[in-house]
Design a protein around this motif. Structure first.
Motif, mmCIF file in Angstrom:
data_model
loop_
_atom_site.group_PDB
_atom_site.id
_atom_site.type_symbol
_atom_site.label_atom_id
_atom_site.label_comp_id
_atom_site.label_asym_id
_atom_site.label_seq_id
_atom_site.Cartn_x
_atom_site.Cartn_y
_atom_site.Cartn_z
ATOM 1 N N LYS A 1 19.805 9.603 -4.800
ATOM 2 C CA LYS A 1 18.413 9.442 -5.217
ATOM 3 C C LYS A 1 18.345 8.771 -6.583
ATOM 4 O O LYS A 1 19.122 9.090 -7.479
ATOM 5 N N PRO A 2 17.396 7.851 -6.756
ATOM 6 C CA PRO A 2 17.233 7.250 -8.083
ATOM 7 C C PRO A 2 16.611 8.247 -9.056
ATOM 8 O O PRO A 2 15.997 9.234 -8.654
ATOM 9 N N GLY A 3 16.757 7.963 -10.333
ATOM 10 C CA GLY A 3 16.207 8.830 -11.364
ATOM 11 C C GLY A 3 14.693 8.734 -11.442
ATOM 12 O O GLY A 3 14.047 7.933 -10.750
ATOM 13 N N LYS A 4 14.090 9.544 -12.312
ATOM 14 C CA LYS A 4 12.628 9.589 -12.433
ATOM 15 C C LYS A 4 12.058 8.244 -12.860
ATOM 16 O O LYS A 4 11.084 7.762 -12.283
ATOM 17 N N LYS A 5 12.652 7.638 -13.880
ATOM 18 C CA LYS A 5 12.119 6.367 -14.375
ATOM 19 C C LYS A 5 12.254 5.268 -13.326
ATOM 20 O O LYS A 5 11.363 4.431 -13.177
ATOM 21 N N ALA A 6 13.353 5.271 -12.605
ATOM 22 C CA ALA A 6 13.537 4.263 -11.559
ATOM 23 C C ALA A 6 12.503 4.453 -10.453
ATOM 24 O O ALA A 6 11.972 3.475 -9.910
ATOM 25 N N GLN A 7 12.192 5.702 -10.124
ATOM 26 C CA GLN A 7 11.167 5.966 -9.116
ATOM 27 C C GLN A 7 9.799 5.497 -9.611
ATOM 28 O O GLN A 7 9.022 4.909 -8.851
ATOM 29 N N GLU A 8 9.498 5.742 -10.888
ATOM 30 C CA GLU A 8 8.221 5.296 -11.453
ATOM 31 C C GLU A 8 8.113 3.774 -11.416
ATOM 32 O O GLU A 8 7.066 3.224 -11.055
ATOM 33 N N ARG A 9 9.198 3.082 -11.786
ATOM 34 C CA ARG A 9 9.185 1.616 -11.752
ATOM 35 C C ARG A 9 8.994 1.109 -10.329
ATOM 36 O O ARG A 9 8.266 0.136 -10.104
ATOM 37 N N ALA A 10 9.631 1.763 -9.366
ATOM 38 C CA ALA A 10 9.488 1.346 -7.969
ATOM 39 C C ALA A 10 8.047 1.546 -7.493
ATOM 40 O O ALA A 10 7.500 0.700 -6.769
ATOM 41 N N GLU A 11 7.427 2.654 -7.903
ATOM 42 C CA GLU A 11 6.033 2.903 -7.523
ATOM 43 C C GLU A 11 5.106 1.866 -8.147
ATOM 44 O O GLU A 11 4.188 1.361 -7.490
ATOM 45 N N GLU A 12 5.339 1.535 -9.428
ATOM 46 C CA GLU A 12 4.520 0.515 -10.093
ATOM 47 C C GLU A 12 4.682 -0.838 -9.411
ATOM 48 O O GLU A 12 3.707 -1.564 -9.202
ATOM 49 N N LYS A 13 5.899 -1.176 -9.053
ATOM 50 C CA LYS A 13 6.170 -2.454 -8.394
ATOM 51 C C LYS A 13 5.480 -2.499 -7.031
ATOM 52 O O LYS A 13 4.894 -3.519 -6.656
ATOM 53 N N ALA A 14 5.528 -1.384 -6.301
ATOM 54 C CA ALA A 14 4.876 -1.329 -4.992
ATOM 55 C C ALA A 14 3.359 -1.447 -5.146
ATOM 56 O O ALA A 14 2.690 -2.120 -4.346
ATOM 57 N N ALA A 15 2.802 -0.816 -6.187
ATOM 58 C CA ALA A 15 1.354 -0.896 -6.418
ATOM 59 C C ALA A 15 0.945 -2.328 -6.759
ATOM 60 O O ALA A 15 -0.069 -2.834 -6.251
ATOM 61 N N LYS A 16 1.723 -3.002 -7.600
ATOM 62 C CA LYS A 16 1.422 -4.393 -7.952
ATOM 63 C C LYS A 16 1.528 -5.296 -6.730
ATOM 64 O O LYS A 16 0.719 -6.205 -6.545
ATOM 65 N N ALA A 17 2.521 -5.053 -5.890
ATOM 66 C CA ALA A 17 2.689 -5.857 -4.678
ATOM 67 C C ALA A 17 1.506 -5.643 -3.736
ATOM 68 O O ALA A 17 1.014 -6.594 -3.106
ATOM 69 N N ALA A 18 1.026 -4.398 -3.650
ATOM 70 C CA ALA A 18 -0.125 -4.108 -2.790
ATOM 71 C C ALA A 18 -1.376 -4.798 -3.328
ATOM 72 O O ALA A 18 -2.166 -5.363 -2.557
ATOM 73 N N GLU A 19 -1.561 -4.782 -4.654
ATOM 74 C CA GLU A 19 -2.710 -5.459 -5.259
ATOM 75 C C GLU A 19 -2.635 -6.963 -5.022
ATOM 76 O O GLU A 19 -3.649 -7.607 -4.721
ATOM 77 N N ALA A 20 -1.448 -7.524 -5.153
ATOM 78 C CA ALA A 20 -1.283 -8.959 -4.930
ATOM 79 C C ALA A 20 -1.565 -9.307 -3.470
ATOM 80 O O ALA A 20 -2.178 -10.347 -3.178
ATOM 81 N N ALA A 21 -1.159 -8.455 -2.558
ATOM 82 C CA ALA A 21 -1.416 -8.702 -1.134
ATOM 83 C C ALA A 21 -2.911 -8.625 -0.844
ATOM 84 O O ALA A 21 -3.450 -9.438 -0.073
ATOM 85 N N GLU A 22 -3.603 -7.667 -1.464
ATOM 86 C CA GLU A 22 -5.053 -7.549 -1.274
ATOM 87 C C GLU A 22 -5.771 -8.765 -1.847
ATOM 88 O O GLU A 22 -6.724 -9.277 -1.256
ATOM 89 N N ALA A 23 -5.314 -9.229 -3.002
ATOM 90 C CA ALA A 23 -5.929 -10.402 -3.624
ATOM 91 C C ALA A 23 -5.707 -11.637 -2.753
ATOM 92 O O ALA A 23 -6.597 -12.485 -2.615
ATOM 93 N N ALA A 24 -4.533 -11.748 -2.159
ATOM 94 C CA ALA A 24 -4.243 -12.889 -1.290
ATOM 95 C C ALA A 24 -5.091 -12.824 -0.022
ATOM 96 O O ALA A 24 -5.552 -13.852 0.482
ATOM 97 N N ASP A 25 -5.326 -11.632 0.508
ATOM 98 C CA ASP A 25 -6.154 -11.469 1.704
ATOM 99 C C ASP A 25 -7.622 -11.751 1.397
ATOM 100 O O ASP A 25 -8.362 -12.248 2.250
ATOM 101 N N ALA A 26 -8.064 -11.440 0.178
ATOM 102 C CA ALA A 26 -9.462 -11.635 -0.203
ATOM 103 C C ALA A 26 -9.790 -13.119 -0.342
ATOM 104 O O ALA A 26 -10.936 -13.521 -0.157
ATOM 105 N N GLU A 27 -8.808 -13.932 -0.647
ATOM 106 C CA GLU A 27 -9.068 -15.363 -0.835
ATOM 107 C C GLU A 27 -9.261 -16.083 0.429
ATOM 108 O O GLU A 27 -9.316 -16.105 1.454
#
Length: 121
Positions: free
Chosen positions: A95-121
């Motif tokens: 299992k990754p550490g706490k900070k690595a999990q937080e970074r992965a969650e942030e990266k996934a959230a940014k990717a989801a936002e980027a996908a939503e922005a691409a779909d909105a266009e």
């Protein structure tokens, strides 16, 4: 008296050499021991026969008396065929550490936002 079969370090600085010994678990690592059972020289190549030397009969006698090998010695005994391989269960190791999990969650959230922005266009 709790007996251990363990490694006692010898050699000089940066040049380790270990004795495989039967010792009371309360004694220091390099301190008093009951019997020398073999040697281990980590500086030799892994395929060298001189790397690990063990007196199998003495080790088996100590195991029969109830001595417990340390993790590293147990692995050496497994490789020599003296002891059956035991399953090591450490589920948290992968299992990754706490900070690595937080970074992965942030990266996934940014990717989801980027996908939503691409779909909105």
């Amino acid at each position: 008296m709790a007996m251990k079969i363990r490694l006692a370090r010898g050699g000089s600085k940066k040049r380790p050499f270990y004795r495989i010994v039967a010792a009371d678990s309360r004694m220091p690592r390099d301190g008093r021991f009951i019997e020398k059972l073999g040697t281990y020289n980590p500086l030799l190549p892994k395929d060298s026969e001189e790397r690990v030397k063990m007196d199998i009969e003495k080790i088996q006698a100590w195991l029969d008396k109830g001595a417990q090998p340390t993790d590293r010695v147990a692995r050496m005994l497994e490789a020599a065929g003296v002891r059956e391989k035991t399953e090591r269960n450490n589920p948290n190791k992968a299992k990754p550490g706490k900070k690595a999990q937080e970074r992965a969650e942030e990266k996934a959230a940014k990717a989801a936002e980027a996908a939503e922005a691409a779909d909105a266009e």
